[in-house]
Structure formats: structure tokens, C-alpha cells
Design a protein around this motif. Structure first.
Motif, PDB file in Angstrom:
ATOM      1  N   ILE A 231      18.392  49.517 -20.041  1.00  0.00           N
ATOM      2  CA  ILE A 231      18.473  48.533 -19.273  1.00  0.00           C
ATOM      3  C   ILE A 231      20.018  48.534 -17.818  1.00  0.00           C
ATOM      4  O   ILE A 231      19.683  49.013 -16.449  1.00  0.00           O
ATOM      5  CB  ILE A 231      18.903  46.872 -19.335  1.00  0.00           C
ATOM      6  N   LYS A 232      20.883  49.693 -18.229  1.00  0.00           N
ATOM      7  CA  LYS A 232      21.664  50.473 -17.748  1.00  0.00           C
ATOM      8  C   LYS A 232      21.390  50.986 -16.809  1.00  0.00           C
ATOM      9  O   LYS A 232      21.885  51.544 -15.385  1.00  0.00           O
ATOM     10  CB  LYS A 232      22.832  50.558 -18.607  1.00  0.00           C
ATOM     11  N   GLY A 237      23.037  46.502  -9.593  1.00  0.00           N
ATOM     12  CA  GLY A 237      23.348  44.978  -9.196  1.00  0.00           C
ATOM     13  C   GLY A 237      23.320  43.518  -9.855  1.00  0.00           C
ATOM     14  O   GLY A 237      23.469  43.944 -10.956  1.00  0.00           O
ATOM     15  N   ASP A 238      22.647  42.781  -8.978  1.00  0.00           N
ATOM     16  CA  ASP A 238      23.262  41.322  -9.811  1.00  0.00           C
ATOM     17  C   ASP A 238      21.970  41.837 -10.470  1.00  0.00           C
ATOM     18  O   ASP A 238      22.275  41.119 -12.065  1.00  0.00           O
ATOM     19  CB  ASP A 238      22.884  40.428  -9.067  1.00  0.00           C
ATOM     20  N   LEU A 239      20.951  42.183 -11.172  1.00  0.00           N
ATOM     21  CA  LEU A 239      19.790  42.066 -11.755  1.00  0.00           C
ATOM     22  C   LEU A 239      20.039  43.053 -12.546  1.00  0.00           C
ATOM     23  O   LEU A 239      19.099  42.235 -14.213  1.00  0.00           O
ATOM     24  CB  LEU A 239      18.277  42.823 -11.325  1.00  0.00           C
ATOM     25  N   GLY A 240      20.509  43.803 -12.794  1.00  0.00           N
ATOM     26  CA  GLY A 240      20.578  45.055 -13.912  1.00  0.00           C
ATOM     27  C   GLY A 240      23.171  43.981 -14.684  1.00  0.00           C
ATOM     28  O   GLY A 240      21.622  44.077 -16.291  1.00  0.00           O
ATOM     29  N   LYS A 241      23.583  43.657 -13.581  1.00  0.00           N
ATOM     30  CA  LYS A 241      24.099  42.410 -15.278  1.00  0.00           C
ATOM     31  C   LYS A 241      23.538  41.540 -15.577  1.00  0.00           C
ATOM     32  O   LYS A 241      24.150  41.479 -16.398  1.00  0.00           O
ATOM     33  CB  LYS A 241      25.379  42.477 -13.572  1.00  0.00           C
ATOM     34  N   ALA A 242      22.256  40.563 -14.793  1.00  0.00           N
ATOM     35  CA  ALA A 242      22.016  39.491 -15.919  1.00  0.00           C
ATOM     36  C   ALA A 242      20.949  40.360 -16.577  1.00  0.00           C
ATOM     37  O   ALA A 242      21.785  39.908 -17.749  1.00  0.00           O
ATOM     38  CB  ALA A 242      21.179  38.905 -14.389  1.00  0.00           C
TER      39      ALA A 242
END
Length: 323
Positions: A231-232, A237-242
């Protein structure tokens, strides 16, 4: 860190309902602590830090009955700063508190995506649905509508999906479906030129935690890589963090919270809002487990970190809740 993961077999709270509880007596002690010149902060700490939330709410009711006054307003008028914030958080029903935290995260200039992610990724279906009801009552707008208005793109879609609270709660594991989902995630991410975000969204939001842990195992066997690392690599951005937060929660919720607590106190300054929110919201659920995971992950107890990163009555009350 995967080799030292902490999986508690049952939830261990640090705060429980007091035995021989007397709401009238507690209300009288609190009234005396705030009456006249000066405030007896230690008396407030001793009462509020050693009662379960249901008992604290009963004290609010008895205080109004006995003295005709609003306990929260009296506490706000007598206390200040982070100590006040912590006390008020403890005296607020959890769904209401979460609703206010989400609203604050979306109010004003900028958006606090980390808070939105933390809350939406860690609550149960029932928790999310209850918070959404409180949100609409308090702010006269739906949580879904405000999320749509304050976020964008695929991150918005993920937040809206999570806010529905429709994750499967079937505890059984379907081995074949887990293999198929692992393959679908691989094809939508690492195997594809570009990433199909909708596949990650639908699988990570709708499958049960038990099923997803199996999917992650199958994914690792298929690709030789951890899902969180994939995933990383694939998202930013925010989608990656979520999505990373969601994957961490699915793996081990207590480790997710331990990491959030560590980051709230690491470096210069303290993220007190996050520190307060996690300590208050998890104190009657699994804060004992989070403490164990924290020390295992960072080599120092949560209490020691709090002692070194906070001060005064704020520190005293935090430590009373955590210990």
C-alpha cells in the motif's frame, strides 16, 4: 516489528466502574472542590479519574439534581488548558465526543485527515452508526455530507464507505474467497500499471477483520510482500495514509493505537488532542493492551512517556487513567 506483534486474547481496560459507587457523595465532593476561593484539583482527579463513564454521567445528573447547576459548566469555569480538555472529554458520552472530534476535524481552514482516519478506521459498525446519529443531532447535517464536502477524490470515497458502517461481522473465514481477494488486490495494485483504488476500497471496507487477516496472509504468500508495504508503494497522500491505517488496524488495533500515542508525544511539542482522545476513548476498552504493545514496540512504558511529555494536573489525571 511483525515478529513482536501483540495480539491480546481479551480486552483489558485501565478504568472500570468503582465499587460502592455513590453518585450523590461524588457530586457533593465535586461541588465542595469548586466552591469558594480556589479549586481542589486533586479531589476532581480522584473522583473523575476513578469512575467509569456511565458513573461519570450519573454524577452529572445527580449534581444538577442536588445543586441546580450544570457540572460541565462549573468544571469549565474552574479549570483551564489541557487539564480542562481532558476532564470535559471524560465527562462526555463517547459517541458524542467522537462526533465533536470529527466535526472539529472538518471545521475551519484545513482538514485534520489523521483524526478522521483514526476514528473511521477503528470504530465498529455500531460505533460508526451511533456516532453518525449523534453527529446529525448535534450539527444538523449528516456525517456523510460533511465528509463529502471536506474531502476529495478516492480519499473521499473511502471515508464515505467507512462512514456507512457496513463491514461484515461474520466470524467465519472463507479460504477460497481470501485467495481470490488477495489476487484481486495484487492485480489492482502491484501487477497493474497504475492502481485500481476501487478494488482496495471495496475489499478493505466490507470484509470482516478476521477474513481480511487471512487475505493479508494469502497476499504475502502470493507476492512475498507485506500488504502495508505494498500500500505504501502504491498509494500516496491522504488515501495512502488511510489505507495504511486501515491495514494496521486490521492486523492489530492495539498496535495501531500504540503507534498513534507514540507519534503524539514524539519530537518537539505534544499532540494533546490525539493523546487525550485515545486515552479517554480506549480507557474502558483495551488501554491495558495498548500499554503492553507500546512498551514492546518502543522499549519504554506509556506512563514514562506521559511523565516526560506532560505536566501538572493534566499529567496527574492522565497517569491515573492509564495506571
Amino acid at each position: 516489528m511483525s515478529g513482536s506483534r501483540y495480539y491480546p486474547t481479551k480486552c483489558t481496560p485501565t478504568v472500570q466502574n468503582a465499587e460502592n459507587f455513590d453518585a450523590n457523595a461524588d457530586a457533593e465532593v465535586l461541588r465542595k472542590a469548586m466552591k469558594g476561593l480556589g479549586t481542589d484539583e486533586q479531589a476532581i482527579i480522584d473522583i473523575i479519574g476513578a469512575r467509569g463513564v456511565v458513573q461519570r454521567l450519573e454524577i452529572i445528573d445527580r449534581y444538577k439534581t442536588l445543586f441546580g447547576k450544570d457540572l460541565i459548566k462549573d468544571l469549565k469555569s474552574e479549570l483551564s488548558g489541557k487539564f480542562e480538555d481532558l476532564v470535559v472529554a471524560l465527562m462526555t458520552p463517547l459517541p458524542e465526543y467522537y462526533a465533536k472530534e470529527l466535526h472539529n476535524a472538518m471545521s475551519g481552514i484545513g482538514t485534520d485527515e489523521d483524526t478522521i482516519i483514526e476514528i473511521l478506521c477503528t470504530l465498529s459498525n455500531y460505533g460508526i452508526q451511533t456516532v453518525a446519529q449523534f453527529y446529525e443531532t448535534l450539527f444538523h447535517n449528516t456525517l456523510e455530507k460533511d465528509l463529502k464536502g471536506d474531502t476529495s477524490g478516492h480519499f473521499r470515497r473511502l471515508c464515505v464507505s467507512l462512514s456507512m458502517g457496513r463491514r461484515s461481522e461474520d466470524p467465519t473465514i472463507d479460504e477460497l474467497a481470501a485467495k481470490q481477494d488477495a489476487e484481486a488486490l495484487y492485480k489492482a495494485g502491484e501487477k497493474k500499471w497504475g492502481t485500481d483504488e476501487s478494488v482496495f476500497n471495496s475489499i478493505l471496507v466490507t470484509r470482516s477483520y478476521q477474513q481480511l487477516r487471512r487475505v493479508f496472509t494469502e497476499y504475502e504468500q502470493l507476492t512475498g510482500r507485506d500488504i502495508e508495504q505494498s500500500i505504501k508503494n502504491e498509494f500516496s497522500g491522504d488515501l495512502g495514509k488511510a489505507l495504511q491505517a486501515l491495514a494496521k488496524c486490521i492486523r492489530s488495533k492495539v498496535e495501531f493505537f500504540a503507534e498513534r500515542l507514540y507519534k503524539s508525544m514524539k519530537g518537539i511539542g505534544t499532540d494533546d488532542k490525539t493523546l487525550i482522545r485515545i486515552i479517554v476513548s480506549r480507557s474502558e476498552i483495551d488501554l491495558g493492551d495498548i500499554k503492553v504493545a507500546f512498551e514492546k514496540m518502543y522499549g519504554k512504558s506509556l506512563e514514562k512517556w506521559i511523565e516526560g511529555d506532560t505536566s501538572g494536573d493534566y499529567r496527574k489525571l492522565l497517569l491515573k487513567i492509564v495506571s
